[in-house]
Design a protein around this motif. Structure first.
Motif, PDB file in Angstrom:
ATOM      1  N   PHE A 376      27.196  30.827  34.689  1.00 11.78           N
ATOM      2  CA  PHE A 376      27.867  30.163  35.800  1.00 11.78           C
ATOM      3  C   PHE A 376      28.924  31.122  36.327  1.00 11.78           C
ATOM      4  O   PHE A 376      29.739  31.647  35.566  1.00 11.78           O
ATOM      5  CB  PHE A 376      28.532  28.862  35.364  1.00 11.78           C
ATOM      6  CG  PHE A 376      29.358  28.235  36.466  1.00 11.78           C
ATOM      7  CD1 PHE A 376      28.742  27.747  37.599  1.00 11.78           C
ATOM      8  CD2 PHE A 376      30.742  28.176  36.370  1.00 11.78           C
ATOM      9  CE1 PHE A 376      29.503  27.191  38.636  1.00 11.78           C
ATOM     10  CE2 PHE A 376      31.502  27.632  37.386  1.00 11.78           C
ATOM     11  CZ  PHE A 376      30.880  27.143  38.529  1.00 11.78           C
ATOM     12  N   CYS A 377      28.881  31.372  37.614  1.00  6.31           N
ATOM     13  CA  CYS A 377      29.761  32.369  38.232  1.00  6.31           C
ATOM     14  C   CYS A 377      30.600  31.716  39.328  1.00  6.31           C
ATOM     15  O   CYS A 377      30.153  30.766  39.988  1.00  6.31           O
ATOM     16  CB  CYS A 377      28.939  33.501  38.855  1.00  6.31           C
ATOM     17  SG  CYS A 377      27.633  34.136  37.775  1.00  6.31           S
ATOM     18  N   LEU A 378      31.806  32.247  39.553  1.00  7.08           N
ATOM     19  CA  LEU A 378      32.719  31.719  40.572  1.00  7.08           C
ATOM     20  C   LEU A 378      33.154  32.830  41.512  1.00  7.08           C
ATOM     21  O   LEU A 378      33.338  33.982  41.102  1.00  7.08           O
ATOM     22  CB  LEU A 378      33.953  31.102  39.917  1.00  7.08           C
ATOM     23  CG  LEU A 378      33.854  29.678  39.397  1.00  7.08           C
ATOM     24  CD1 LEU A 378      35.159  29.284  38.715  1.00  7.08           C
ATOM     25  CD2 LEU A 378      33.513  28.687  40.511  1.00  7.08           C
ATOM     26  N   VAL A 379      33.360  32.433  42.781  1.00  5.42           N
ATOM     27  CA  VAL A 379      33.981  33.324  43.756  1.00  5.42           C
ATOM     28  C   VAL A 379      35.489  33.298  43.508  1.00  5.42           C
ATOM     29  O   VAL A 379      36.068  32.223  43.276  1.00  5.42           O
ATOM     30  CB  VAL A 379      33.664  32.858  45.189  1.00  5.42           C
ATOM     31  CG1 VAL A 379      34.394  33.731  46.220  1.00  5.42           C
ATOM     32  CG2 VAL A 379      32.155  32.888  45.427  1.00  5.42           C
ATOM     33  N   ASP A 380      36.146  34.455  43.527  1.00  9.92           N
ATOM     34  CA  ASP A 380      37.588  34.464  43.266  1.00  9.92           C
ATOM     35  C   ASP A 380      38.364  33.914  44.461  1.00  9.92           C
ATOM     36  O   ASP A 380      37.801  33.646  45.534  1.00  9.92           O
ATOM     37  CB  ASP A 380      38.079  35.860  42.871  1.00  9.92           C
ATOM     38  CG  ASP A 380      37.847  36.898  43.955  1.00  9.92           C
ATOM     39  OD1 ASP A 380      37.532  36.524  45.099  1.00  9.92           O
ATOM     40  OD2 ASP A 380      37.980  38.096  43.654  1.00  9.92           O
ATOM     41  N   LEU A 381      39.669  33.711  44.288  1.00  6.55           N
ATOM     42  CA  LEU A 381      40.485  33.021  45.286  1.00  6.55           C
ATOM     43  C   LEU A 381      40.524  33.727  46.634  1.00  6.55           C
ATOM     44  O   LEU A 381      40.557  33.075  47.686  1.00  6.55           O
ATOM     45  CB  LEU A 381      41.912  32.836  44.745  1.00  6.55           C
ATOM     46  CG  LEU A 381      42.050  31.851  43.582  1.00  6.55           C
ATOM     47  CD1 LEU A 381      43.481  31.819  43.069  1.00  6.55           C
ATOM     48  CD2 LEU A 381      41.609  30.451  44.006  1.00  6.55           C
ATOM     49  N   ASP A 382      40.538  35.042  46.640  1.00  9.21           N
ATOM     50  CA  ASP A 382      40.582  35.764  47.925  1.00  9.21           C
ATOM     51  C   ASP A 382      39.184  36.042  48.465  1.00  9.21           C
ATOM     52  O   ASP A 382      39.027  36.768  49.456  1.00  9.21           O
ATOM     53  CB  ASP A 382      41.382  37.061  47.808  1.00  9.21           C
ATOM     54  CG  ASP A 382      40.743  38.066  46.846  1.00  9.21           C
ATOM     55  OD1 ASP A 382      39.627  37.794  46.338  1.00  9.21           O
ATOM     56  OD2 ASP A 382      41.357  39.109  46.601  1.00  9.21           O
ATOM     57  N   ARG A 383      38.162  35.476  47.816  1.00  7.40           N
ATOM     58  CA  ARG A 383      36.762  35.572  48.254  1.00  7.40           C
ATOM     59  C   ARG A 383      36.328  37.021  48.439  1.00  7.40           C
ATOM     60  O   ARG A 383      35.609  37.363  49.384  1.00  7.40           O
ATOM     61  CB  ARG A 383      36.523  34.752  49.538  1.00  7.40           C
ATOM     62  CG  ARG A 383      36.776  33.258  49.365  1.00  7.40           C
ATOM     63  CD  ARG A 383      36.219  32.429  50.502  1.00  7.40           C
ATOM     64  NE  ARG A 383      34.768  32.520  50.641  1.00  7.40           N
ATOM     65  CZ  ARG A 383      33.881  31.880  49.871  1.00  7.40           C
ATOM     66  NH1 ARG A 383      34.303  31.083  48.894  1.00  7.40           N
ATOM     67  NH2 ARG A 383      32.582  32.020  50.068  1.00  7.40           N
ATOM     68  N   SER A 384      36.742  37.852  47.509  1.00  5.64           N
ATOM     69  CA  SER A 384      36.354  39.258  47.584  1.00  5.64           C
ATOM     70  C   SER A 384      35.250  39.597  46.597  1.00  5.64           C
ATOM     71  O   SER A 384      34.524  40.571  46.786  1.00  5.64           O
ATOM     72  CB  SER A 384      37.562  40.161  47.329  1.00  5.64           C
ATOM     73  OG  SER A 384      38.058  39.972  46.010  1.00  5.64           O
ATOM     74  N   THR A 390      31.118  31.871  32.390  1.00  3.87           N
ATOM     75  CA  THR A 390      30.592  31.443  31.093  1.00  3.87           C
ATOM     76  C   THR A 390      29.091  31.625  31.097  1.00  3.87           C
ATOM     77  O   THR A 390      28.461  31.712  32.167  1.00  3.87           O
ATOM     78  CB  THR A 390      30.963  29.969  30.798  1.00  3.87           C
ATOM     79  OG1 THR A 390      30.617  29.649  29.457  1.00  3.87           O
ATOM     80  CG2 THR A 390      30.242  29.006  31.742  1.00  3.87           C
ATOM     81  N   GLY A 391      28.483  31.711  29.924  1.00  6.08           N
ATOM     82  CA  GLY A 391      27.047  31.940  29.859  1.00  6.08           C
ATOM     83  C   GLY A 391      26.440  31.481  28.556  1.00  6.08           C
ATOM     84  O   GLY A 391      27.133  31.272  27.559  1.00  6.08           O
ATOM     85  N   VAL A 400      28.512  38.300  30.592  1.00 10.59           N
ATOM     86  CA  VAL A 400      29.605  37.658  31.331  1.00 10.59           C
ATOM     87  C   VAL A 400      30.698  38.674  31.652  1.00 10.59           C
ATOM     88  O   VAL A 400      31.247  38.695  32.764  1.00 10.59           O
ATOM     89  CB  VAL A 400      30.187  36.473  30.523  1.00 10.59           C
ATOM     90  CG1 VAL A 400      31.534  36.024  31.114  1.00 10.59           C
ATOM     91  CG2 VAL A 400      29.211  35.304  30.517  1.00 10.59           C
ATOM     92  N   SER A 401      31.015  39.521  30.699  1.00 10.21           N
ATOM     93  CA  SER A 401      32.092  40.496  30.911  1.00 10.21           C
ATOM     94  C   SER A 401      31.719  41.549  31.951  1.00 10.21           C
ATOM     95  O   SER A 401      32.601  42.162  32.564  1.00 10.21           O
ATOM     96  CB  SER A 401      32.439  41.185  29.581  1.00 10.21           C
ATOM     97  OG  SER A 401      31.360  41.989  29.126  1.00 10.21           O
ATOM     98  N   LYS A 402      30.413  41.760  32.188  1.00 13.29           N
ATOM     99  CA  LYS A 402      29.973  42.794  33.135  1.00 13.29           C
ATOM    100  C   LYS A 402      29.580  42.228  34.497  1.00 13.29           C
ATOM    101  O   LYS A 402      29.490  42.976  35.472  1.00 13.29           O
ATOM    102  CB  LYS A 402      28.762  43.546  32.567  1.00 13.29           C
ATOM    103  CG  LYS A 402      29.016  44.298  31.272  1.00 13.29           C
ATOM    104  CD  LYS A 402      27.803  45.129  30.871  1.00 13.29           C
ATOM    105  CE  LYS A 402      26.607  44.260  30.547  1.00 13.29           C
ATOM    106  NZ  LYS A 402      25.447  45.056  30.081  1.00 13.29           N
TER     107      LYS A 402
END
Length: 500
Positions: A376-384, A390-391, A400-402
């Motif tokens: 599961f991946c998320l876009v960061d707050l500044d959308r960069s 988590t995985g 996950v770390s990469k």
């Protein structure tokens, strides 16, 4: 040829046992499970992933958690993460560690099964005693108690001829266990048990309870001494109660309490309560592992500690598990059933932590799709950029770390999928435009999929899943269910934002 020395003979047996099937994985699985539960900062995802690595363990755990004894809601539970949330980490620890032991030794002879059950009873005894002794880490006592009889268990399992000779020597010569073991093998059970623990590179304190209780002082000067004494005392208690003649066992228990009772805060009138509580805990594992109590010598002693109400509960478990076993295997796919479970949880009206919901959906994707990994991946707050949070699956934590990519149309396939809000299914990376991309260099997958999670008009993240050595090969129904799971999360996040 020169005769082997004691140490050479010991090491030759250690090599033989250690090279047998998947024994090292067995020891590591137990230790990893225990240390994860003991870590207050460990995420639910880590414990879930440890369980999911073992397909048989996952199946048995889900079957057990759906028994009448555990599941009073009547709602079917297929998700390991939900099982952990519902039962609690301690219950899952005991159940899963017991099932790992059963998985390893279940196909062995009845004598090995009895030793296996004795290990679980000893583990529970040790934890019960740790509570009375004020020892702060009950899970350590449980683990050391479980491993205290490892040497005998391994000899019985992997060296059956030698084990039979040891038992015959004990009976014929009226020897104790150590005398007979050294006569046959030239070393004791605790010596081979400790050697295996060293071979597995587990902490030395895990083997502290292997020493005979007679070698301990009744004066405890450190936590480490207390831990070893509790485990060794618990093994001696289990032996006295379950393996000796009742009269001889009673005298042995009295002698143990006379010497160590003060140090462990245990009195003679506490023993029945300790044994009953341990039996009650361990009984759940008997049923989960489908080991009929009637076939074990232990049952003669255990029945005295079980009340009628507990026997009835054990019967309910067996009846319920029989129903689960009898369900037609082809009626509905695992993905379909897990999707319905997620829907049921979200519609139940109960307020779950959002992270638990995410993990439950991620598990449904991972198990339902039979993928090697799911993130599961998320876009960061500044959308960069997009970053995995988590995985589950093979080496998921390393991935996950990469897994971190720019949110750009040029950073295919992640950036375009999220910016365009498009689902991605790549059946064969070698035939795709991504075959030489930086993305594939990072994930190393043979096939993969990506489903953006949409909240409002924006993609806030995505689910990623892959296979390491096979094509994705998803039919339309599977894709529909995966998209449904993705949509459930988007709708749940949107709902929470509305009421925040």
């Amino acid at each position: 040829m020169a005769e082997q020395s004691k140490e050479e003979r010991l090491q030759s047996y250690v090599r033989f046992i250690a090279e047998s099937e998947d024994l090292p994985a067995f020891g590591q699985d137990i230790y990893e499970l225990m240390t994860t539960v003991a870590d207050e900062n460990a995420p639910l995802q880590r414990l879930t992933n440890i369980i999911l690595k073992n397909i048989s363990l996952t199946t048995r755990l889900v079957r057990t958690v759906n028994s009448v004894y555990f599941n009073r809601t009547g709602r079917s539970i297929l998700s390991v993460s939900q099982a952990v949330t519902m039962l609690g980490w301690d219950a899952i620890r005991d159940l899963a560690s017991s099932l790992i032991i059963f998985e390893k030794f279940d196909k062995k002879s009845p004598g090995v099964k009895e030793l296996m059950l004795l290990s679980l009873l000893t583990a529970s005894n040790a934890r019960q005693i740790s509570l009375r002794a004020g020892y702060p880490r009950g899970e350590e006592a449980y683990l050391c108690g479980m491993f205290s009889g490892l040497g005998e268990l391994l000899v019985a399992c992997y060296l059956p001829k030698e084990y039979t000779s040891i038992l015959e020597a004990m009976k014929r010569n009226n020897w104790d266990e150590r005398q007979a073991c050294r006569h046959v093998l030239q070393f004791s059970y605790e010596e081979i048990g400790k050697a295996i623990i060293r071979h597995w590179k587990l902490p030395e304190k895990v083997s502290g309870g292997m020493e005979p209780v007679e070698q301990f002082s009744d004066k405890v000067e450190s936590d480490e001494q207390m831990l070893s004494l509790m485990a060794s005392f618990s093994r001696a208690l289990s032996t006295a109660v379950y393996r000796l003649d009742p009269r001889e066992g009673h005298e042995r228990v009295k002698a143990l309490i006379k010497k160590f009772g003060s140090a462990l805060s245990v009195k003679e009138d506490n023993i029945e309560e300790i044994l009953k509580q341990s039996v009650d805990e361990t009984r759940q594992s008997f049923s989960a592992a489908h080991v009929p109590l009637d076939n074990l010598r232990l049952v003669r002693h255990i029945e005295n500690a079980l009340s009628a109400s507990r026997e009835q509960a054990a019967g309910e478990i067996k009846q319920e598990e029989a129903k689960v076993e009898a369900a037609a295997p082809g009626e509905e796919s695992t993905l379909a059933r897990l999707t319905k479970e997620v829907e049921s949880v979200l519609e139940s009206g109960e307020e779950f932590d959002l992270n638990d919901i995410i993990l439950m959906i991620l598990e449904a994707v991972y198990r339902g799709g039979n993928f090697d990994r799911a993130l599961f991946c998320l876009v960061d707050l500044d959308r960069s950029q997009v970053q995995a949070r988590t995985g589950l699956g093979a080496d998921a934590e390393a991935l996950v770390s990469k897994f971190r990519f720019p949110l750009s149309l040029l950073s295919g396939p992640v950036g375009p999928a999220l910016l365009k809000k498009q689902d991605v299914f790549v059946d064969n990376v070698g035939d795709s435009r991504y075959s030489k991309s930086n993305f594939i260099a990072v994930v190393g997958a043979c096939s993969f999929g990506m489903l953006p999670v949409i909240v409002g008009s924006e993609a806030i993240g995505c689910f990623y899943f892959d296979r390491l050595s096979a094509e994705l090969a998803l039919d339309d129904q599977q894709k529909y269910l995966l998209r449904t799971l993705r949509d459930y999360l988007g709708e749940e996040i949107a709902r929470r934002r509305r009421i925040a």
